[in-house]
Design an enzyme around this catalytic site. Structure first.
Site, PDB file in Angstrom:
ATOM      1  N   CYS A 108       0.930  -1.099  -0.209  1.00 49.87           N
ATOM      2  CA  CYS A 108       0.083  -0.102  -0.039  1.00 49.87           C
ATOM      3  C   CYS A 108       0.913   0.945   0.113  1.00 49.87           C
ATOM      4  O   CYS A 108       0.060   2.704  -0.347  1.00 49.87           O
ATOM      5  CB  CYS A 108      -1.217  -0.033   1.620  1.00 49.87           C
ATOM      6  SG  CYS A 108      -2.022  -1.539   1.201  1.00 49.87           S
ATOM      7  N   ASN A 127     -10.056   0.060   0.097  1.00 51.42           N
ATOM      8  CA  ASN A 127      -8.991  -0.484   0.159  1.00 51.42           C
ATOM      9  C   ASN A 127      -8.435  -1.181  -1.166  1.00 51.42           C
ATOM     10  O   ASN A 127      -8.642  -2.176  -1.695  1.00 51.42           O
ATOM     11  CB  ASN A 127      -7.856  -0.845   1.612  1.00 51.42           C
ATOM     12  CG  ASN A 127      -6.541  -1.041   1.791  1.00 51.42           C
ATOM     13  OD1 ASN A 127      -5.952  -0.560   0.669  1.00 51.42           O
ATOM     14  ND2 ASN A 127      -6.230  -1.552   2.435  1.00 51.42           N
ATOM     15  N   HIS A 139      -3.480   7.192   2.250  1.00 51.39           N
ATOM     16  CA  HIS A 139      -3.944   5.687   1.792  1.00 51.39           C
ATOM     17  C   HIS A 139      -5.010   5.436   2.294  1.00 51.39           C
ATOM     18  O   HIS A 139      -5.089   5.633   3.638  1.00 51.39           O
ATOM     19  CB  HIS A 139      -2.122   5.023   2.536  1.00 51.39           C
ATOM     20  CG  HIS A 139      -3.052   3.498   2.232  1.00 51.39           C
ATOM     21  ND1 HIS A 139      -3.776   3.189   0.789  1.00 51.39           N
ATOM     22  CD2 HIS A 139      -3.561   2.404   2.424  1.00 51.39           C
ATOM     23  CE1 HIS A 139      -3.822   1.163   0.713  1.00 51.39           C
ATOM     24  NE2 HIS A 139      -3.692   1.202   2.199  1.00 51.39           N
TER      25      HIS A 139
HETATM   26  N1  ACO Z   1     -18.308  -8.161  10.332  1.00 49.68           N
HETATM   27  C1  ACO Z   1     -18.656  -8.291  11.425  1.00 49.68           C
HETATM   28  N2  ACO Z   1     -17.905  -9.006  12.742  1.00 49.68           N
HETATM   29  C2  ACO Z   1     -16.428  -9.282  12.092  1.00 49.68           C
HETATM   30  C3  ACO Z   1     -15.934  -8.555  10.900  1.00 49.68           C
HETATM   31  C4  ACO Z   1     -17.431  -8.602  10.090  1.00 49.68           C
HETATM   32  N3  ACO Z   1     -16.833  -7.945   8.174  1.00 49.68           N
HETATM   33  N4  ACO Z   1     -14.742  -9.229  10.858  1.00 49.68           N
HETATM   34  C5  ACO Z   1     -14.625  -8.722  12.254  1.00 49.68           C
HETATM   35  N5  ACO Z   1     -15.434  -9.220  12.915  1.00 49.68           N
HETATM   36  C6  ACO Z   1     -15.356  -9.345  14.844  1.00 49.68           C
HETATM   37  C7  ACO Z   1     -14.404 -10.226  15.247  1.00 49.68           C
HETATM   38  O1  ACO Z   1     -14.369 -11.118  15.460  1.00 49.68           O
HETATM   39  C8  ACO Z   1     -14.658  -9.488  16.528  1.00 49.68           C
HETATM   40  O2  ACO Z   1     -16.061 -10.757  17.174  1.00 49.68           O
HETATM   41  P1  ACO Z   1     -14.757 -10.393  18.679  1.00 49.68           P
HETATM   42  O3  ACO Z   1     -15.028  -9.240  19.418  1.00 49.68           O
HETATM   43  O4  ACO Z   1     -16.475 -11.709  19.259  1.00 49.68           O
HETATM   44  O5  ACO Z   1     -13.463 -11.472  18.774  1.00 49.68           O
HETATM   45  C9  ACO Z   1     -14.812  -7.964  16.372  1.00 49.68           C
HETATM   46  O6  ACO Z   1     -15.532  -7.595  15.344  1.00 49.68           O
HETATM   47  C10 ACO Z   1     -13.799  -6.874  17.197  1.00 49.68           C
HETATM   48  O7  ACO Z   1     -12.782  -7.474  16.053  1.00 49.68           O
HETATM   49  P2  ACO Z   1     -11.754  -6.588  15.511  1.00 49.68           P
HETATM   50  O8  ACO Z   1     -10.528  -7.658  14.966  1.00 49.68           O
HETATM   51  O9  ACO Z   1     -10.753  -6.356  17.215  1.00 49.68           O
HETATM   52  O10 ACO Z   1     -11.718  -5.671  15.098  1.00 49.68           O
HETATM   53  P3  ACO Z   1     -11.242  -4.004  15.229  1.00 49.68           P
HETATM   54  O11 ACO Z   1     -12.002  -2.828  15.086  1.00 49.68           O
HETATM   55  O12 ACO Z   1      -9.158  -4.172  15.100  1.00 49.68           O
HETATM   56  O13 ACO Z   1     -11.308  -3.764  12.813  1.00 49.68           O
HETATM   57  C11 ACO Z   1     -10.249  -4.006  11.080  1.00 49.68           C
HETATM   58  C12 ACO Z   1     -10.827  -4.770  12.306  1.00 49.68           C
HETATM   59  C13 ACO Z   1     -11.076  -2.943  10.376  1.00 49.68           C
HETATM   60  C14 ACO Z   1      -9.028  -4.693  10.104  1.00 49.68           C
HETATM   61  C15 ACO Z   1      -9.515  -3.055  11.396  1.00 49.68           C
HETATM   62  O14 ACO Z   1      -7.963  -3.176  12.726  1.00 49.68           O
HETATM   63  C16 ACO Z   1      -8.586  -1.939  10.351  1.00 49.68           C
HETATM   64  O15 ACO Z   1      -8.475  -1.315   9.758  1.00 49.68           O
HETATM   65  N6  ACO Z   1      -7.088  -2.362  11.206  1.00 49.68           N
HETATM   66  C17 ACO Z   1      -5.928  -1.822   9.910  1.00 49.68           C
HETATM   67  C18 ACO Z   1      -6.030  -2.253   7.954  1.00 49.68           C
HETATM   68  C19 ACO Z   1      -5.707  -1.813   7.408  1.00 49.68           C
HETATM   69  O16 ACO Z   1      -4.750  -1.013   7.730  1.00 49.68           O
HETATM   70  N7  ACO Z   1      -5.122  -2.669   6.385  1.00 49.68           N
HETATM   71  C20 ACO Z   1      -4.418  -2.034   5.381  1.00 49.68           C
HETATM   72  C21 ACO Z   1      -3.420  -2.016   5.592  1.00 49.68           C
HETATM   73  S1  ACO Z   1      -2.492  -1.170   3.633  1.00 49.68           S
HETATM   74  C22 ACO Z   1      -1.892  -2.878   2.617  1.00 49.68           C
HETATM   75  O17 ACO Z   1      -0.087  -2.990   2.822  1.00 49.68           O
HETATM   76  C23 ACO Z   1      -2.996  -3.678   2.418  1.00 49.68           C
END
Ligand code: ACO
Length: 325
Positions: free
Chosen positions: A119, A282, A252
């Site tokens: 990214c 993304n 990004h």
């Molecule tokens: N729908 C419903 N529930 C979900 C989903 C979904 N799609 N995905 C996960 N959950 C649940 C999980 O199982 C968890 O449930 P639990 O509490 O019962 O265990 C709960 O939601 C919370 O999950 P978290 O992973 O803690 O959620 P978080 O608030 O951290 O959000 C996310 C997740 C959106 C992935 C976040 O961590 C994020 O944006 N991270 C950065 C990602 C990013 O920017 N990546 C790109 C980098 S660039 C590259 O190089 C590709």
């Protein structure tokens, strides 16, 4: 006379097939995977993404974005003496997507190669093109970010498959007597390889290991917020500028919460941030030039304004570019 590089045209392209959150929720639901529009919007700010049709490759998306950028710059493919494509989803193992794009554009002769920094790929590619122009090696470059992440998503993993999409963005970067690109700052930390990766590889005529995206979302989030602030401060310092000089932050487009957090740390109001993640998710290396082109074509970004571009991604890689548009 000093030689600088300057963006003279921007372009972008999204494949026509658009999936709203409701479409994706229904598709995943049919497989017994539970998610919801509310969860996706609240955690990421994403409302829809575009997926490329079968048989369409990153070079095809790059071609459309490149044509738009060339037209905006009032240039033809024959003017281009350097093509850099930032991609993690190349058409083939080799040759590079940049060479394939060059062939499709009919722009033979100049240098063409890919940059792989996930990214952060576009800020890496822009920095390399800037250096090649400043050194006199190139005069008129096409810098592209193009991705088809839909092909490397695990549609059984709801925590990742709802976040990504396909697309391409491009700029024409030309030699100029006036800046242009003011400063760049690039970094990587290879101890975080496992946080965000597609571990599969080709071996002996077969794919070995999982060829699908794996992400430790929370760890990526925490790292991203910290390094984006430090890269932003570094480019400002190198250029002798402050946050107050930034007209637009073009980050990004991974997650609205990361963008909000970066803006807050830089004391920028969200009115100064180009946000397109809602409409295409993304798109990895394509997301910054997609957002840039959107900002330009919507009339938000104007000539002479100062832009801060910044990216973070797998590797772990991160970086920023400060420029006068
Ligand atoms: N729908 C419903 N529930 C979900 C989903 C979904 N799609 N995905 C996960 N959950 C649940 C999980 O199982 C968890 O449930 P639990 O509490 O019962 O265990 C709960 O939601 C919370 O999950 P978290 O992973 O803690 O959620 P978080 O608030 O951290 O959000 C996310 C997740 C959106 C992935 C976040 O961590 C994020 O944006 N991270 C950065 C990602 C990013 O920017 N990546 C790109 C980098 S660039 C590259 O190089 C590709």
């Amino acid at each position: 006379m000093s030689r600088y590089s300057r963006i003279t045209g921007t372009g972008s392209y999204l494949p026509p097939h658009k999936l709203t959150n409701a479409d994706l929720v229904a598709q995943l639901g049919a497989k017994g995977i539970e998610t919801s529009d509310d969860w996706i919007v609240e955690r990421s700010g994403i409302h829809a993404r575009h997926f490329a049709a079968e048989g369409v490759f990153s070079s095809d998306l790059a071609l459309e974005a490149a044509k738009n950028a060339l037209q905006a710059a009032n240039r033809t493919a024959q003017d281009i003496d350097l093509i850099i494509v930032a991609t993690s989803t190349p058409d083939m193992v080799f040759p590079s997507t940049a060479c394939i794009l060059q062939g499709k554009l009919g722009a033979a002769g100049g240098a063409a190669f890919d940059v792989q920094a996930v990214c952060s790929g576009f800020v890496y590619a822009l920095t390399v093109a800037d250096a090649l122009i400043k050194s006199g090696t190139a005069r008129c470059a096409l810098v592209v970010g193009a991705e088809i992440f839909s092909r490397i998503l695990d549609f059984n993993d709801r925590s990742t498959c709802v976040l990504f999409g396909d697309g391409a963005g491009a700029v024409v970067l030309e030699a100029s007597d006036t800046p242009g690109i003011l400063s760049s700052d690039l970094h990587a930390d290879g101890k975080h390889v496992d946080l965000l990766c597609v571990p599969g590889h080709v071996s002996g005529g077969a794919v070995s290991g999982l060829p699908l995206l794996q992400m430790a979302g929370q760890s990526v989030f925490k790292l991203a917020v910290g390094v984006l602030e430090s890269a932003a401060r570094a480019v400002l310092e190198k250029a002798g500028k402050t946050e107050a000089d930034i007209d637009w932050l073009v980050p990004h487009q991974a997650n609205i919460r990361i963008m909000q957090s970066t803006a807050k740390k830089l004391k920028l109001s969200m009115d100064k941030v180009i946000v397109t993640v809602g409409q295409h998710g993304n798109t990895s290396a394509a997301s910054i030039p997609l957002a840039l082109d959107h900002g330009v074509r919507s009339g938000q970004i104007l000539p002479g304004q100062t832009l801060l571009l910044e990216g973070v991604g797998g590797g772990f890689t991160w970086g920023a570019v400060l420029l006068d548009f």
